[in-house]
Design a protein around this motif. Structure first.
Motif, PDB file in Angstrom:
ATOM      1  N   SER A 185      34.861 -22.161  -0.937  1.00 51.68           N
ATOM      2  CA  SER A 185      35.017 -20.752  -1.264  1.00 51.68           C
ATOM      3  C   SER A 185      34.047 -19.900  -0.451  1.00 51.68           C
ATOM      4  O   SER A 185      33.060 -20.398   0.093  1.00 51.68           O
ATOM      5  CB  SER A 185      34.770 -20.514  -2.757  1.00 51.68           C
ATOM      6  OG  SER A 185      33.423 -20.799  -3.072  1.00 51.68           O
ATOM      7  N   VAL A 186      34.363 -18.610  -0.385  1.00 59.34           N
ATOM      8  CA  VAL A 186      33.484 -17.614   0.223  1.00 59.34           C
ATOM      9  C   VAL A 186      33.356 -16.488  -0.790  1.00 59.34           C
ATOM     10  O   VAL A 186      34.357 -15.908  -1.213  1.00 59.34           O
ATOM     11  CB  VAL A 186      34.047 -17.071   1.553  1.00 59.34           C
ATOM     12  CG1 VAL A 186      33.113 -16.027   2.132  1.00 59.34           C
ATOM     13  CG2 VAL A 186      34.280 -18.190   2.545  1.00 59.34           C
ATOM     14  N   ASP A 187      32.132 -16.210  -1.212  1.00 58.51           N
ATOM     15  CA  ASP A 187      31.875 -15.134  -2.170  1.00 58.51           C
ATOM     16  C   ASP A 187      31.171 -13.994  -1.460  1.00 58.51           C
ATOM     17  O   ASP A 187      30.374 -14.207  -0.547  1.00 58.51           O
ATOM     18  CB  ASP A 187      30.987 -15.627  -3.316  1.00 58.51           C
ATOM     19  CG  ASP A 187      31.681 -16.668  -4.171  1.00 58.51           C
ATOM     20  OD1 ASP A 187      32.857 -16.464  -4.497  1.00 58.51           O
ATOM     21  OD2 ASP A 187      31.036 -17.679  -4.504  1.00 58.51           O
ATOM     22  N   VAL A 188      31.444 -12.763  -1.904  1.00 50.74           N
ATOM     23  CA  VAL A 188      30.782 -11.584  -1.375  1.00 50.74           C
ATOM     24  C   VAL A 188      29.840 -11.081  -2.456  1.00 50.74           C
ATOM     25  O   VAL A 188      30.264 -10.822  -3.583  1.00 50.74           O
ATOM     26  CB  VAL A 188      31.803 -10.482  -1.003  1.00 50.74           C
ATOM     27  CG1 VAL A 188      31.089  -9.261  -0.436  1.00 50.74           C
ATOM     28  CG2 VAL A 188      32.821 -11.003  -0.020  1.00 50.74           C
ATOM     29  N   ARG A 189      28.564 -10.974  -2.110  1.00 53.80           N
ATOM     30  CA  ARG A 189      27.565 -10.464  -3.046  1.00 53.80           C
ATOM     31  C   ARG A 189      26.930  -9.217  -2.453  1.00 53.80           C
ATOM     32  O   ARG A 189      26.720  -9.133  -1.253  1.00 53.80           O
ATOM     33  CB  ARG A 189      26.483 -11.514  -3.293  1.00 53.80           C
ATOM     34  CG  ARG A 189      27.018 -12.750  -3.979  1.00 53.80           C
ATOM     35  CD  ARG A 189      25.914 -13.723  -4.260  1.00 53.80           C
ATOM     36  NE  ARG A 189      26.474 -14.942  -4.824  1.00 53.80           N
ATOM     37  CZ  ARG A 189      25.829 -16.074  -4.895  1.00 53.80           C
ATOM     38  NH1 ARG A 189      24.599 -16.174  -4.445  1.00 53.80           N
ATOM     39  NH2 ARG A 189      26.401 -17.131  -5.426  1.00 53.80           N
ATOM     40  N   LEU A 190      26.596  -8.281  -3.289  1.00 50.21           N
ATOM     41  CA  LEU A 190      25.979  -7.047  -2.842  1.00 50.21           C
ATOM     42  C   LEU A 190      24.466  -7.166  -2.937  1.00 50.21           C
ATOM     43  O   LEU A 190      23.921  -7.441  -4.002  1.00 50.21           O
ATOM     44  CB  LEU A 190      26.482  -5.874  -3.694  1.00 50.21           C
ATOM     45  CG  LEU A 190      26.149  -4.481  -3.200  1.00 50.21           C
ATOM     46  CD1 LEU A 190      26.720  -4.267  -1.808  1.00 50.21           C
ATOM     47  CD2 LEU A 190      26.694  -3.445  -4.147  1.00 50.21           C
ATOM     48  N   ARG A 191      23.785  -7.000  -1.809  1.00 50.26           N
ATOM     49  CA  ARG A 191      22.318  -6.993  -1.742  1.00 50.26           C
ATOM     50  C   ARG A 191      21.903  -5.608  -1.280  1.00 50.26           C
ATOM     51  O   ARG A 191      22.064  -5.265  -0.118  1.00 50.26           O
ATOM     52  CB  ARG A 191      21.810  -8.025  -0.739  1.00 50.26           C
ATOM     53  CG  ARG A 191      22.081  -9.435  -1.126  1.00 50.26           C
ATOM     54  CD  ARG A 191      20.921  -9.956  -1.915  1.00 50.26           C
ATOM     55  NE  ARG A 191      21.157 -11.372  -2.179  1.00 50.26           N
ATOM     56  CZ  ARG A 191      20.575 -11.986  -3.158  1.00 50.26           C
ATOM     57  NH1 ARG A 191      19.735 -11.350  -3.939  1.00 50.26           N
ATOM     58  NH2 ARG A 191      20.832 -13.257  -3.372  1.00 50.26           N
ATOM     59  N   GLY A 192      21.409  -4.802  -2.205  1.00 54.25           N
ATOM     60  CA  GLY A 192      21.076  -3.423  -1.840  1.00 54.25           C
ATOM     61  C   GLY A 192      22.364  -2.674  -1.556  1.00 54.25           C
ATOM     62  O   GLY A 192      23.252  -2.598  -2.377  1.00 54.25           O
ATOM     63  N   LEU A 193      22.473  -2.153  -0.341  1.00 51.51           N
ATOM     64  CA  LEU A 193      23.677  -1.424   0.052  1.00 51.51           C
ATOM     65  C   LEU A 193      24.646  -2.260   0.875  1.00 51.51           C
ATOM     66  O   LEU A 193      25.723  -1.799   1.217  1.00 51.51           O
ATOM     67  CB  LEU A 193      23.289  -0.179   0.867  1.00 51.51           C
ATOM     68  CG  LEU A 193      22.486   0.877   0.118  1.00 51.51           C
ATOM     69  CD1 LEU A 193      22.071   1.991   1.069  1.00 51.51           C
ATOM     70  CD2 LEU A 193      23.284   1.445  -1.045  1.00 51.51           C
ATOM     71  N   ASP A 194      24.242  -3.480   1.222  1.00 50.81           N
ATOM     72  CA  ASP A 194      25.033  -4.284   2.136  1.00 50.81           C
ATOM     73  C   ASP A 194      25.516  -5.575   1.488  1.00 50.81           C
ATOM     74  O   ASP A 194      24.820  -6.177   0.676  1.00 50.81           O
ATOM     75  CB  ASP A 194      24.208  -4.613   3.381  1.00 50.81           C
ATOM     76  CG  ASP A 194      23.837  -3.372   4.173  1.00 50.81           C
ATOM     77  OD1 ASP A 194      24.713  -2.488   4.304  1.00 50.81           O
ATOM     78  OD2 ASP A 194      22.692  -3.272   4.637  1.00 50.81           O
ATOM     79  N   PRO A 195      26.717  -6.014   1.885  1.00 47.07           N
ATOM     80  CA  PRO A 195      27.249  -7.268   1.344  1.00 47.07           C
ATOM     81  C   PRO A 195      26.610  -8.479   2.016  1.00 47.07           C
ATOM     82  O   PRO A 195      26.117  -8.409   3.138  1.00 47.07           O
ATOM     83  CB  PRO A 195      28.736  -7.192   1.683  1.00 47.07           C
ATOM     84  CG  PRO A 195      28.809  -6.320   2.889  1.00 47.07           C
ATOM     85  CD  PRO A 195      27.669  -5.343   2.763  1.00 47.07           C
TER      86      PRO A 195
END
Length: 178
Positions: free
Chosen positions: A63-73
């Motif tokens: 799988s590939v997950d997208v996580r938000l760190r601050g303003l950037d994924p």
């Protein structure tokens, strides 16, 4: 992944488009770009999430997950488990000597709940025969094949699980469960 260059590019494209409308349109575009920055980022994040969902479907069971760190994924990649390689020479060298006579499995061995999945390709004419034989005995094709393999490995002794077969009547269930 830094989204700032993409947001800046959208801001610049909006300014170029507004130049065609004159000074008033350019001033309006400049006033709108700052409040729209969060909408730009959210739209880009939604597009990236949708793309990673498609990648995950193709990569399954990885799988590939997208996580938000601050303003950037940030992308977190979980690769599929590596298949264990089986070398026949190693198996033969490490396998214990076969017993003189085959021993039927005990109830605990036959019903330990541990399962292994294999892909089994069967010629169409044999598949039809296996389906017919399984139906005649009131078993699923899988259960019939498990019994056939067990019989072949146990030297011809047939071991039938309790509560299955023709005598089981309507107590047996087959199918998929999620």
């Amino acid at each position: 992944m830094n989204l700032t260059p993409y947001v800046d590019n959208l801001r610049q494209e909006l300014a170029v488009a507004a130049d065609a409308g004159g000074d008033e349109a350019r001033a309006l575009a400049e006033r709108l770009t700052t409040p729209l920055e969060s909408a730009f980022r959210l739209t880009l994040l939604n597009a990236l999430s949708a793309a990673m969902s498609e990648v995950t479907r193709e990569l399954a069971p990885g799988s590939v997950d997208v996580r938000l760190r601050g303003l950037d994924p940030e992308f977190v990649v979980t690769p599929p488990p590596a298949p264990e390689l089986f070398h026949e020479t190693q198996a033969l060298a490490s396998a214990p000597a076969a017993p003189a006579s085959p021993t039927p499995p005990t109830d605990a061995e036959a019903d330990d709940g541990a399962m292994a999945r294999i892909n089994f390709r069967l010629p169409a004419h044999l598949k039809g025969r296996a389906e017919s034989a399984a139906a005649a005995e009131g078993l699923s094709v899988n259960a019939w094949l498990v019994r056939a393999v067990s019989t072949a490995l146990d030297g011809g002794e047939r071991v039938s699980p309790p509560g299955r077969g023709k005598s089981a009547g309507s107590r047996g269930f087959t199918g998929w469960v999620r």
